[in-house]
Write an enzyme that holds these catalytic residues in place. Sequence first.
Site, mmCIF file in Angstrom:
data_model
loop_
_atom_site.group_PDB
_atom_site.id
_atom_site.type_symbol
_atom_site.label_atom_id
_atom_site.label_comp_id
_atom_site.label_asym_id
_atom_site.label_seq_id
_atom_site.Cartn_x
_atom_site.Cartn_y
_atom_site.Cartn_z
ATOM 1 N N HIS A 1 0.825 -1.213 0.000
ATOM 2 C CA HIS A 1 0.000 0.000 0.000
ATOM 3 C C HIS A 1 0.855 1.258 0.000
ATOM 4 C CE1 HIS A 1 -0.082 1.353 4.355
ATOM 5 N NE2 HIS A 1 0.253 0.111 4.588
ATOM 6 N N ASP B 1 6.214 2.439 7.235
ATOM 7 C CA ASP B 1 4.857 1.966 6.941
ATOM 8 C C ASP B 1 4.124 2.986 6.086
ATOM 9 O OD1 ASP B 1 2.379 0.819 6.902
ATOM 10 O OD2 ASP B 1 2.007 0.990 9.061
ATOM 11 N N GLU C 1 -5.164 1.462 2.828
ATOM 12 C CA GLU C 1 -4.962 0.250 3.634
ATOM 13 C C GLU C 1 -5.136 0.577 5.100
ATOM 14 O OE1 GLU C 1 -2.538 -2.590 6.132
ATOM 15 O OE2 GLU C 1 -2.450 -0.433 5.966
ATOM 16 N N GLU C 2 -4.602 1.752 5.488
ATOM 17 C CA GLU C 2 -4.573 2.098 6.911
ATOM 18 C C GLU C 2 -5.968 2.205 7.517
ATOM 19 O OE1 GLU C 2 -2.126 1.804 8.582
ATOM 20 O OE2 GLU C 2 -0.290 2.398 7.558
ATOM 21 N N ASP D 1 4.210 -4.939 3.231
ATOM 22 C CA ASP D 1 3.657 -3.705 3.786
ATOM 23 C C ASP D 1 4.847 -2.881 4.281
ATOM 24 O OD1 ASP D 1 2.496 -1.792 5.517
ATOM 25 O OD2 ASP D 1 0.710 -3.017 5.780
ATOM 26 N N HIS E 1 3.257 4.440 13.094
ATOM 27 C CA HIS E 1 2.042 5.255 12.953
ATOM 28 C C HIS E 1 2.127 6.628 13.629
ATOM 29 C CE1 HIS E 1 -1.112 2.009 11.634
ATOM 30 N NE2 HIS E 1 -0.038 2.026 10.872
HETATM 31 ZN ZN LIG Z 1 0.996 -0.493 6.483
#
Ligand SMILES: [Zn+2]
Length: 703
Positions: free
Chosen positions: A344, A354, A391-392, A420, A504
């Site tokens: 993603h 990420d 995706e998140e 990912d 994140h």
């Molecule tokens: Zn991810």
Amino acid sequence: MFGAAIVSSSLAIATSICFLFFSTPHKSFYHSLFLSSTFSTNESISNHLYTLTKRPHIAGSAANAEAAAYVLSTLESYDIRSHVRPYYTALTYPVRRSLTLATTVRDPPIELRLEQEIYEDDPYADVADQVTPTFHAFAKSGTAVGLAVYVNYGRVEDYSVLREMGVNVSGRVALARYGKIYRGDIVQNGYAAGAIGVVIFTDRKDYGGDGKWFPDEKWMPPSGVQVGSVYSGAGDPTTPGWASTEECERITDEEVEKSGDVPLIPSLPVSWESGDVVMRSIGGMVANEDWQGGEGAPVYRVGPGPGVLNLTYEGKQVISTIENVIGIIEGVEEPDRYVILGNHRDAWTFGAADPNSGTACLLEVAERLQKLQKKGWKPRRTIILCNWDAEEYGLIGSTEWVEENRQMLASRVVAYLNVDVAVSGAGFEASATPQLDELIIQAATQVQDPDNSSQTIYDSWISSTNSSLVGRLGGGGSDYAAFVQHIGVPSADLAFGGGYPVYHSMYDDFTWMKKFGDPLFQRHTAVASLWGLVALKLADEEILPFNYLFYALELQKSVEDLQGDVSGRDIKLAPLFKSIEELKKAAIEINDKKKSLKGRKGWTWTRKDNQNLVRELNDRLMMTERAFTDGEGLPGRLWYKHLIYAPSKYNDYGSKSFPGIDDTIEKAKSLNTADSWHSVQHQIWRVARAITQASLCLRGELK
Ligand SMILES: [Zn+2]
């Protein structure tokens, strides 16, 4: 420099020799070429990553559309036929949020900080205002005021401990720490225990390091917040089971709430600094040893109160345009068989680990495939490169695409290979459906360990673990979910490095990656090598490199694990053992058949009848995974069709074998009625029937 030059000239000689004596070099020649140092360019990987992470690019934003355009134009520059497939999906963004803490009646409440701070000389300071304010996607809008209760990691078992301690969570605001289960389940479990709101903090013990943090160390800074979704389903919640195209049916917000996949109480994520302030306001009994914080933390107590939390979250839900970028390299012999690589692009903020470490690797694979094509290679089967969006928020881009193309994909996809977070540190990790184990392990013996040039990835991988090398794909953690759990496609997920502290948060940026994740970008190179090699083998080998014996043995282990759960009950596991025995026999038979075909004298792949024979064999290998799916899905979870692998009901990250059996056992244990145990037996029969279907498919047998 010197070494590389030598490799390049010897390869050039090898190429010309091959072309001299054979009309086309053997596929394995190209596969070695793909891995050679002349083909890999860690400089271009780092350039891709730098470009993709210049700005925060949350799903639905202009910045993420720009990133999509970059991926599209890069693929096109490698002569890969590419297009954008947009969807129109429900996404949520924060409008207003606040969190205050009242400690005494006299003093005014303390306003807790929710913002993440830039640091001195932060190269991203001038785009920091583009970072979306910290929030939980799909959180319920509303206000919750109540005494704070500390609930540890918010697991079902944590609430049992609180019950035993006589602590009532009902009507209170739960303070949970991140780390053990999916954040959506932290909120759902809080709601089930009667909490009216949930605050989730990053505990220094788990993410904070030893008084030093980013940019000096890899750890989460005091103000760092783990943003993320609290939605428990897969795909756009307003289009369950079908694609979110421009004009399509959508269910109402009330129906979404009834689905049980979105929380019904508000929640907010906070930093360890803010979590610490709340923790100090909680009195009552001292929490258990394993509930305590790290060094320098106050003594953690469970409450309730006396601190009173006042949490307000207001979000807006909008139908946003998301964009999957799809690149296609058509196969020559079997264009209607697909090997899909997916990653993603959308990120909560900068997304260096990420997910754009994976995007950079995807583009690297694409570039190397172009170089191979220039040397004369053409894949046997079609290779599809997918760059997913949203995706998140809940695996939305990949799920909508799988839903839209369900029949085509179910009849044509050989395997799906997901990356990912490609790199967050050292140490290779892989999860897969078991028929791919052997292939992945074998590929790992061919790629050099990026952290130790004297050995292969396999060598360091095997010495790093005592348990099985390859994990499973039961969890809902990434874009493989729709492929495995919805349509039954053999799938894998690859990465270097496990969890990482700035996950994140707005500190997951290029600087963090350059300093701590992969300073030389050689881990990125290794991921691209391994990912591409596995794809090449799947795309080029005449007979698909699947070994179902691994599957049968894995299933047997899982049934043995079940034995303890049902002992003393009138439950028969015999149907499962019997069906697995059949699968084992079928797997051995087809493995023998493959061997005898490969060893046959005078065998030519180009003869029509041989081609038909191989095609039939490959179809059986491809379709056997589909047999584990069942149209009716798991009990109460219609979208999840796979009866062997699905997320655990109480923790979306957890990987469970036989989720349907597992869920009904949990229920039967608490209800303990004849009926509830009868449903356990029913689920056992269903799984046994699916395994029987799989062995018939593998045998190519009509009853
Ligand atoms: Zn991810």
